[in-house]
Design a protein around this motif. Structure first.
Motif, PDB file in Angstrom:
ATOM      1  N   SER A 114       2.266   5.940 -55.899  1.00  0.00           N
ATOM      2  CA  SER A 114       3.563   5.961 -56.587  1.00  0.00           C
ATOM      3  C   SER A 114       4.278   7.299 -56.414  1.00  0.00           C
ATOM      4  CB  SER A 114       3.355   5.667 -58.074  1.00  0.00           C
ATOM      5  OG  SER A 114       2.814   4.377 -58.253  1.00  0.00           O
ATOM      6  N   TYR A 115       3.521   8.368 -56.276  1.00  0.00           N
ATOM      7  CA  TYR A 115       4.194   9.677 -56.221  1.00  0.00           C
ATOM      8  C   TYR A 115       4.979   9.887 -54.936  1.00  0.00           C
ATOM      9  CZ  TYR A 115       0.254  11.877 -53.608  1.00  0.00           C
ATOM     10  OH  TYR A 115      -0.703  12.233 -52.700  1.00  0.00           O
ATOM     11  N   TYR A 116       4.772   9.045 -53.929  1.00  0.00           N
ATOM     12  CA  TYR A 116       5.623   9.136 -52.739  1.00  0.00           C
ATOM     13  C   TYR A 116       7.092   8.856 -53.090  1.00  0.00           C
ATOM     14  CZ  TYR A 116       1.526   8.934 -49.584  1.00  0.00           C
ATOM     15  OH  TYR A 116       0.351   9.174 -48.898  1.00  0.00           O
ATOM     16  N   ALA A 171     -11.297  14.311 -56.681  1.00  0.00           N
ATOM     17  CA  ALA A 171     -10.618  15.598 -56.471  1.00  0.00           C
ATOM     18  C   ALA A 171     -10.496  15.869 -54.982  1.00  0.00           C
ATOM     19  CB  ALA A 171     -11.394  16.717 -57.151  1.00  0.00           C
ATOM     20  N   GLN A 172      -9.285  16.210 -54.560  1.00  0.00           N
ATOM     21  CA  GLN A 172      -9.055  16.437 -53.143  1.00  0.00           C
ATOM     22  C   GLN A 172      -9.255  17.908 -52.775  1.00  0.00           C
ATOM     23  OE1 GLN A 172      -5.478  14.649 -51.633  1.00  0.00           O
ATOM     24  NE2 GLN A 172      -6.095  12.600 -52.327  1.00  0.00           N
ATOM     25  N   MET A 173      -9.259  18.118 -51.479  1.00  0.00           N
ATOM     26  CA  MET A 173      -9.303  19.491 -50.966  1.00  0.00           C
ATOM     27  C   MET A 173      -7.887  20.062 -50.928  1.00  0.00           C
ATOM     28  SD  MET A 173     -12.419  20.503 -50.364  1.00  0.00           S
ATOM     29  CE  MET A 173     -12.416  21.783 -49.085  1.00  0.00           C
ATOM     30  N   THR A 229      -1.453  21.756 -43.860  1.00  0.00           N
ATOM     31  CA  THR A 229      -1.304  20.400 -44.395  1.00  0.00           C
ATOM     32  C   THR A 229      -2.422  20.127 -45.370  1.00  0.00           C
ATOM     33  OG1 THR A 229      -1.089  18.055 -43.871  1.00  0.00           O
ATOM     34  CG2 THR A 229      -2.749  19.270 -42.638  1.00  0.00           C
ATOM     35  N   GLU A 230      -2.101  19.348 -46.366  1.00  0.00           N
ATOM     36  CA  GLU A 230      -3.178  18.776 -47.158  1.00  0.00           C
ATOM     37  C   GLU A 230      -3.240  17.311 -46.783  1.00  0.00           C
ATOM     38  OE1 GLU A 230      -2.877  16.579 -50.309  1.00  0.00           O
ATOM     39  OE2 GLU A 230      -1.246  15.931 -49.013  1.00  0.00           O
ATOM     40  N   TRP A 231      -4.408  16.700 -46.980  1.00  0.00           N
ATOM     41  CA  TRP A 231      -4.495  15.259 -46.811  1.00  0.00           C
ATOM     42  C   TRP A 231      -5.381  14.730 -47.924  1.00  0.00           C
ATOM     43  CZ3 TRP A 231      -2.094  11.247 -45.690  1.00  0.00           C
ATOM     44  CH2 TRP A 231      -2.725  10.038 -45.345  1.00  0.00           C
ATOM     45  N   VAL A 232      -6.667  14.635 -47.740  1.00  0.00           N
ATOM     46  CA  VAL A 232      -7.499  14.053 -48.794  1.00  0.00           C
ATOM     47  C   VAL A 232      -8.744  14.917 -49.024  1.00  0.00           C
ATOM     48  CG1 VAL A 232      -8.791  12.030 -49.559  1.00  0.00           C
ATOM     49  CG2 VAL A 232      -6.641  11.727 -48.308  1.00  0.00           C
ATOM     50  N   GLY A 233      -9.732  14.722 -48.161  1.00  0.00           N
ATOM     51  CA  GLY A 233     -10.998  15.428 -48.316  1.00  0.00           C
ATOM     52  C   GLY A 233     -11.760  15.335 -47.008  1.00  0.00           C
ATOM     53  N   TRP A 254      -5.559  21.416 -56.301  1.00  0.00           N
ATOM     54  CA  TRP A 254      -5.201  21.433 -57.733  1.00  0.00           C
ATOM     55  C   TRP A 254      -4.057  20.468 -58.040  1.00  0.00           C
ATOM     56  CZ3 TRP A 254      -0.269  23.020 -57.211  1.00  0.00           C
ATOM     57  CH2 TRP A 254       0.029  23.912 -56.171  1.00  0.00           C
ATOM     58  N   TRP A 255      -3.325  20.053 -57.007  1.00  0.00           N
ATOM     59  CA  TRP A 255      -2.234  19.098 -57.230  1.00  0.00           C
ATOM     60  C   TRP A 255      -2.741  17.666 -57.258  1.00  0.00           C
ATOM     61  CZ3 TRP A 255      -2.871  22.520 -53.263  1.00  0.00           C
ATOM     62  CH2 TRP A 255      -3.238  22.008 -52.024  1.00  0.00           C
ATOM     63  N   GLU A 256      -3.979  17.454 -56.792  1.00  0.00           N
ATOM     64  CA  GLU A 256      -4.530  16.099 -56.782  1.00  0.00           C
ATOM     65  C   GLU A 256      -5.980  16.088 -57.251  1.00  0.00           C
ATOM     66  OE1 GLU A 256      -2.198  13.647 -53.504  1.00  0.00           O
ATOM     67  OE2 GLU A 256      -3.228  15.367 -52.660  1.00  0.00           O
ATOM     68  N   PRO A 257      -6.190  16.380 -58.526  1.00  0.00           N
ATOM     69  CA  PRO A 257      -7.565  16.397 -59.042  1.00  0.00           C
ATOM     70  C   PRO A 257      -8.162  14.997 -59.206  1.00  0.00           C
ATOM     71  CG  PRO A 257      -6.000  16.865 -60.797  1.00  0.00           C
ATOM     72  CD  PRO A 257      -5.205  16.810 -59.522  1.00  0.00           C
TER      73      PRO A 257
HETATM   74 CA    CA Z   1      -3.511  14.711 -50.744  1.00  0.00          CA
END
Ligand code: CA
Length: 374
Positions: A114-116, A171-173, A229-233, A254-257
């Motif tokens: 949803s945040y997209y 929690a993502q990287m 870039t961030e992605w997932v983990g 920290w934006w995607e715990p």
């Molecule tokens: Ca992400």
């Protein structure tokens, strides 16, 4: 499923055929209650075929796998009568247009985050995650057991969409950086791919933010169009190959715990479903959600070991980055709440629950993790 099979509707015909066989077997075996009771689909003959547009590439068997599990379980529980055909990002619509596709009934169901779509309504981020927000278990508890999903559904009613939690990465990287970061100052001027509210916070910290769908990131990082870039983990990031073009791997995201993915369903399509199919969809979406989280928790540890063996440098975000990010996050949430009563309503409800969850998780869970995980 081979793509050409989907394009021709080959699976659909096969599934219809086997559903018909099952129904026929049920009729022919009327003399034998044991067999009749076992015939799937005999009592749910209504045939429904939905197309699912995903925001993700099929190569990500963790996230995209959630759509596959949903489709397989719905088909299995209806003897093939209720079909969902998953299409990966770009096959029907680009990854970031899934919400529009569901809204316009181009597809009946979407798999996305949803945040997209915070450009449509900033409060949609609460359905996915918020910087310095809840972890996966807390987000699920809030959505499913503590009133969160009712508030989210009020937001989506404006778009003719019903949403269902569809999985969580945990929690993502923090992501991949071509250069090392020593302090907050080193962030300024960097170009980074990061969606959602995390992107808004990074802007406050001086980062130039881009939103790219999963399939577009590697090339941008390789070409130097972006610096980070961030992605997932570890597991998903390894598949996309970011370690080949950026050496430093930061944590935590920290934006995607605990970001919660979603299934979006067109409201008209949902209302036309028989109640038994609605119940089956709910059950299948929950199984898909659990499967996604389980896969991440199983696949991330060995993936991280492989990345480290390949020479990746693991880095913790500097404290001044974390502190500045938390303050900027709080300020953005407060500003949004001050500007919009609808946003304030869901933010205050969420904030109250977050505080309570943090107090509880700050006791037994935290003490155990701090002692045992090291
Ligand atoms: Ca992400």
């Amino acid at each position: 499923m081979p793509r050409e099979d989907r394009a021709e509707g080959g699976l659909g015909r096969r599934a219809f055929f086997s559903a018909g066989l099952a129904a026929a077997a049920g009729t022919a075996a009327a003399c034998c209650p044991k067999v009749r009771a076992a015939a799937p689909g005999a009592h749910t003959a209504q045939r429904v075929r939905w197309r699912l547009a995903s925001s993700f590439p099929s190569s990500l068997d963790t996230i995209y796998g959630g759509a596959v599990v949903l489709a397989e379980r719905v088909a299995a529980m209806t003897g093939g009568a209720f079909e969902i055909l998953p299409y990966e990002s770009g096959e029907i619509v680009p990854g970031l247009q899934v919400m529009d596709a569901v809204h316009s009934h181009t597809v009946e169901v979407g798999q996305t985050a949803s945040y997209y779509y915070k450009g449509k309504n900033p409060a949609l981020v609460f359905d996915t995650c918020v910087p310095f927000g809840m972890n996966a278990r807390q987000q699920a508890a809030w959505l499913l057991e503590d009133g969160g999903l009712e508030l989210v559904h009020e937001l989506f009613a404006d778009f003719g969409i019903v949403t269902f939690p569809g999985g969580n990465t945990g929690a993502q990287m923090g992501g991949w950086f071509r250069e090392d970061l020593g302090s907050l100052e080193d962030l300024r001027g960097l170009r980074m791919r990061i969606p959602g509210l995390g992107g808004d916070v990074m802007k406050e910290l001086g980062v130039t933010v881009q939103v790219l769908a999963g399939g577009e990131i590697y090339q941008a990082l390789e070409l130097g169009t972006i610096d980070a870039t961030e992605w997932v983990g570890p597991y998903d990031d390894e598949k996309l190959g970011f370690h080949k073009v950026a050496r430093y791997y930061f944590y935590p995201g920290w934006w995607e715990p605990g970001p919660s993915l979603s299934f979006f369903v067109n409201r008209e399509a949902w209302d036309r479903l028989p109640p038994s199919y609605q119940a089956i969809f709910r059950a299948a979406s929950q199984e898909a959600a659990a499967t996604m989280t389980n896969r991440y928790d199983a696949k991330n540890p060995p993936a991280l070991e492989r990345l480290l063996a390949a020479g990746v440098e693991l880095r913790r975000f500097p404290d001044d980055v974390m502190q500045a990010a938390r303050e900027a996050s709080r300020q953005i949430l407060e500003d949004n709440a001050a500007a919009d009563a609808g946003y304030a309503k869901i933010y205050r409800a969420w904030e109250t629950k977050r505080a309570a969850y943090f107090r509880w998780f700050g006791a037994a869970e935290l003490a155990y993790a701090e002692f045992a995980f090291r």
